[in-house]
Each structure stands twice: as structure tokens, then as C-alpha cells.
Design a protein around this motif. Structure first.
Motif, short mmCIF file in Angstrom:
data_model
loop_
_atom_site.label_atom_id
_atom_site.label_comp_id
_atom_site.label_asym_id
_atom_site.label_seq_id
_atom_site.Cartn_x
_atom_site.Cartn_y
_atom_site.Cartn_z
N PHE A 145 41.45 32.14 44.30
CA PHE A 145 42.85 32.55 44.18
C PHE A 145 42.99 33.61 43.11
O PHE A 145 42.22 33.65 42.14
N ASN A 146 44.03 34.46 43.25
CA ASN A 146 44.42 35.27 42.10
C ASN A 146 45.20 34.38 41.14
O ASN A 146 45.60 33.25 41.48
N THR A 147 45.40 34.85 39.91
CA THR A 147 46.06 34.03 38.87
C THR A 147 47.46 33.62 39.29
O THR A 147 47.93 32.53 38.97
N GLN A 148 48.14 34.50 40.02
CA GLN A 148 49.51 34.25 40.44
C GLN A 148 49.59 33.21 41.57
O GLN A 148 50.66 32.67 41.84
N GLY A 149 48.46 32.98 42.24
CA GLY A 149 48.44 32.01 43.33
C GLY A 149 49.04 32.52 44.62
O GLY A 149 49.30 31.75 45.55
N THR A 150 49.21 33.83 44.72
CA THR A 150 49.83 34.42 45.92
C THR A 150 48.81 34.93 46.93
O THR A 150 49.14 35.17 48.09
N HIS A 203 24.39 43.19 53.42
CA HIS A 203 23.96 42.21 52.42
C HIS A 203 25.06 41.16 52.19
O HIS A 203 26.24 41.51 52.07
N PRO A 204 24.68 39.89 52.10
CA PRO A 204 25.68 38.85 51.85
C PRO A 204 26.47 39.11 50.56
O PRO A 204 25.93 39.61 49.58
N ALA A 205 27.76 38.79 50.60
CA ALA A 205 28.59 38.77 49.40
C ALA A 205 28.62 37.33 48.91
O ALA A 205 29.03 36.43 49.65
N ASN A 206 28.13 37.09 47.70
CA ASN A 206 27.92 35.73 47.22
C ASN A 206 29.13 35.12 46.53
O ASN A 206 29.31 33.90 46.55
N SER A 207 29.93 35.97 45.87
CA SER A 207 31.13 35.44 45.21
C SER A 207 32.16 36.53 45.01
O SER A 207 31.82 37.72 45.01
N VAL A 208 33.41 36.09 44.85
CA VAL A 208 34.51 37.01 44.57
C VAL A 208 35.31 36.46 43.39
O VAL A 208 35.43 35.24 43.24
N LYS A 209 35.84 37.36 42.56
CA LYS A 209 36.64 36.93 41.42
C LYS A 209 37.67 37.99 41.08
O LYS A 209 37.33 39.16 40.90
N PHE A 210 38.95 37.59 41.02
CA PHE A 210 40.02 38.49 40.58
C PHE A 210 40.01 38.62 39.06
O PHE A 210 39.61 37.68 38.36
N ASP A 211 40.48 39.77 38.57
CA ASP A 211 40.80 39.83 37.14
C ASP A 211 42.16 39.17 36.95
O ASP A 211 42.82 38.77 37.92
N THR A 212 42.61 39.03 35.71
CA THR A 212 43.86 38.28 35.44
C THR A 212 45.09 38.95 36.04
O THR A 212 46.05 38.27 36.40
N SER A 213 45.05 40.27 36.20
CA SER A 213 46.20 40.98 36.78
C SER A 213 46.26 40.83 38.30
O SER A 213 47.30 41.05 38.91
N GLY A 214 45.12 40.51 38.90
CA GLY A 214 45.05 40.43 40.36
C GLY A 214 44.87 41.78 41.02
O GLY A 214 44.83 41.87 42.25
N ALA A 215 44.75 42.85 40.22
CA ALA A 215 44.65 44.20 40.77
C ALA A 215 43.21 44.59 41.08
O ALA A 215 42.95 45.52 41.84
N ILE A 275 42.22 47.12 44.23
CA ILE A 275 42.86 46.80 45.50
C ILE A 275 43.94 47.82 45.89
O ILE A 275 43.96 48.32 47.02
N GLU A 276 44.82 48.16 44.97
CA GLU A 276 45.92 49.10 45.29
C GLU A 276 45.39 50.48 45.65
O GLU A 276 45.87 51.12 46.58
N LYS A 277 44.39 50.94 44.92
CA LYS A 277 43.83 52.28 45.14
C LYS A 277 42.80 52.30 46.27
O LYS A 277 42.38 53.38 46.70
N ASN A 278 42.38 51.09 46.71
CA ASN A 278 41.32 50.97 47.72
C ASN A 278 40.06 51.71 47.27
O ASN A 278 39.39 52.39 48.05
N LYS A 279 39.75 51.57 45.97
CA LYS A 279 38.62 52.28 45.35
C LYS A 279 37.54 51.28 44.97
O LYS A 279 37.83 50.22 44.42
N GLY A 335 40.17 40.95 30.54
CA GLY A 335 39.73 41.90 31.55
C GLY A 335 38.92 43.06 31.03
O GLY A 335 38.61 44.00 31.77
N GLU A 336 38.53 43.01 29.76
CA GLU A 336 37.77 44.12 29.17
C GLU A 336 36.28 44.04 29.47
O GLU A 336 35.56 45.03 29.35
#
Length: 274
Positions: A171-176, A206-218, A234-238, A258-259
Motif C-alpha cells: 500500500f501507499n502510506t495514504q492507503g488509497t 526479469h522478475p520484479a521481486n518487490s515494490v515499495k512506495f516512498d512516504t509521499s506515494g509519488a 509515477i506522475e512523470k512516468n519517469k 525519503g532521502e
């Protein structure tokens, strides 16, 4: 790999049957835990940071208390290896997921299994709680994501769309939003409320093993089996690729501000990126 909720500390787990705690960013080894008899698949810090839970190939779930310096609880309810563990925000309940196609909820106060969640038709590979809620999210090799109400033990929602085994869900931090990744390198982001897929990203083969959002969810970090971490804005699709590991990256997470990004690899190293 897990981030301590209050301090600049991470926990890592390994095929060598141990877990270790490190300070970041200096990388000082603080603690080593021994007690499992096979590889450790996942770990999670208690919400107050006083304990660590681990799940292992030996089919057990263990709770380690830092003040006592030892394992204080062992749950042997799964019949197959355990991939992951997650604490409920209350700190009284611990969830686990296993190759036995089930997830379980343990009451750590009474030290018993409160509920078994059945519905997946293949290994349950990862799980996480919707922040500050009674909703547990699981993903499976059966290519689905399920959300469970831990009060009733019932499946509240199922997400369909992956065509390969799903390795991790977050989940992202916001839970959305939920991010998920699969064995062919496909990453998807889902709208939690509307139960729809928002976006798909292709990092095959190649398999993607894990995903993790930063605190902003961006930003989303994707740990890839090709030895890199893909940083997805995510917003910039970069996408920015972080390379340096010599084997598959099993996990990546951001520190609280997030640093820093911390990655753990099958090459036996943990790297810190800023």
C-alpha cells in the motif's frame, strides 16, 4: 527487509538462517538473531519497534524481543514455508503468508492462531495491512490480490489482472493505492476504493521481486532480479535505474524522509543510495 518505525535502523533476513539489524546510513551491525533452521523469507518490526517478527522456510513464525534479547514466541501453524509476516497497527496481532496457500492471523498476547484466511489456490507470497485498519492484503502465485477483513476472516475484495505469479504487494502510506509486481517483471498500480487497475509498467523479462512506495506515494521502488532497482516517478512516468548489485535485488525501501533508498540483494550485500 524492514525499516524500524522510530529509529534509523533496518532488519535484513537471509538464506543463511539469520536475521540482522543494522544502523543506517553507517551500516553498523547491531544485532544478529539465530534460531530458524532454514532460510528466512521475511521480517517486520513491531509498531513500537520493540520486537521483530520473522517467517521461515522451516514453516515457523517467530517473535523476537529486543529487551530480552531472544525469541519469545514461535508459531508452528503453517504446513509449508512462510514467505512473509506483517504486524497489525495495534501490535497485538501478527499476520503471516505461506506456500501452503493460506495466510494466518496470530494473537501474540494469547500466543494462538486467531484465524486462517483460505481462498488463494497457490502460494501466498506477500502480505501487508492497509494502514491503521483491519484490512489485510495478500498476493499469490495464483495471479490474484485479495483483501481480507480480519474481524470476519472473509475476503472483501479480489483484484484480477496479472497473468503471472505475483511476488509482492504494498500500500501507499495514504492507503488509497496498491502496487504489485510479478514474476515476469510487470508492475501494476491499483485504486483501492474502486478496485481498478490505474497503470501498468513493463520491466520484463526479469522478475520484479518487490515494490515499495516512498512516504509521499509519488515514487515507487521496484527491486528487480536483473540486479537493479527501478525508481519510478509515477506522475512523470519517469524511470531511473540504480545499478551496482551483482545479483537479483530482493527488496528495496525508502527511509522515513525519503532521502535514502536501501536495497538488499542475493549478492549478500545491502546498499544505501542517496
Amino acid at each position: 527487509m524492514a525499516l524500524h518505525p522510530l529509529r534509523d535502523v533496518i532488519a535484513t533476513v537471509s538464506d543463511d538462517t539469520t536475521w540482522k539489524m543494522w544502523s543506517v546510513p553507517d551500516g553498523e551491525l547491531l544485532l544478529t538473531g539465530r534460531g530458524h533452521t532454514m532460510w528466512i523469507g521475511g521480517c517486520d518490526f513491531h509498531p513500537q519497534g520493540t520486537k521483530l517478527a520473522t517467517g521461515s522456510g522451516d514453516t515457523s513464525v517467530k517473535v523476537w524481543d529486543f529487551s530480552e534479547g531472544e525469541c519469545v514466541s514461535t508459531f508452528n501453524d503453517h504446513s509449508h514455508p512462510v514467505w512473509g509476516v506483517a504486524w497489525h497497527h495495534s501490535g497485538n496481532f501478527l499476520a503471516s503468508c505461506s506456500m501452503d496457500n493460506s495466510s494466518k492471523l496470530f494473537d501474540v498476547v494469547s500466543e494462538r492462531c486467531r484465524c486462517t484466511f483460505r481462498g488463494h489456490s497457490d502460494s501466498v507470497n506477500s502480505l501487508t495491512f492497509l494502514p491503521y485498519s483491519n484490512i489485510l492484503c495478500t498476493c499469490s502465485a495464483d495471479k490474484t490480490i485479495s483483501m481480507w477483513d480480519i474481524r470476519t476472516g472473509l475476503c472483501a475484495q479480489t483484484f484480477y489482472g496479472h497473468v503471472n505469479a505475483i511476488n509482492n504487494v504494498e500500500f501507499n502510506t495514504q492507503g488509497t493505492a496498491i502496487a504489485s509486481c510479478d514474476a515476469y517483471g510487470i508492475v501494476k498500480i491499483w485504486d483501492v476504493r474502486q478496485v481498478v487497475e490505474i497503470e501498468t509498467y513493463d520491466f520484463e523479462p526479469h522478475p520484479a521481486n518487490s515494490v515499495k512506495f516512498d512516504t509521499s506515494g509519488a515514487c515507487l521502488a521496484v527491486a528487480s532480479n536483473d540486479g537493479s532497482v527501478k525508481m519510478l516517478e509515477i506522475e512523470k512516468n519517469k524511470v531511473t535505474e540504480l545499478t551496482g548489485h551483482e545479483d537479483g535485488v530482493q527488496g528495496a525501501l525508502f527511509n522515513r524522509n525519503g532521502e535514502m533508498l536501501i536495497s538488499a540483494s542475493s549478492d549478500t550485500t545491502v546498499k544505501i543510495w542517496s
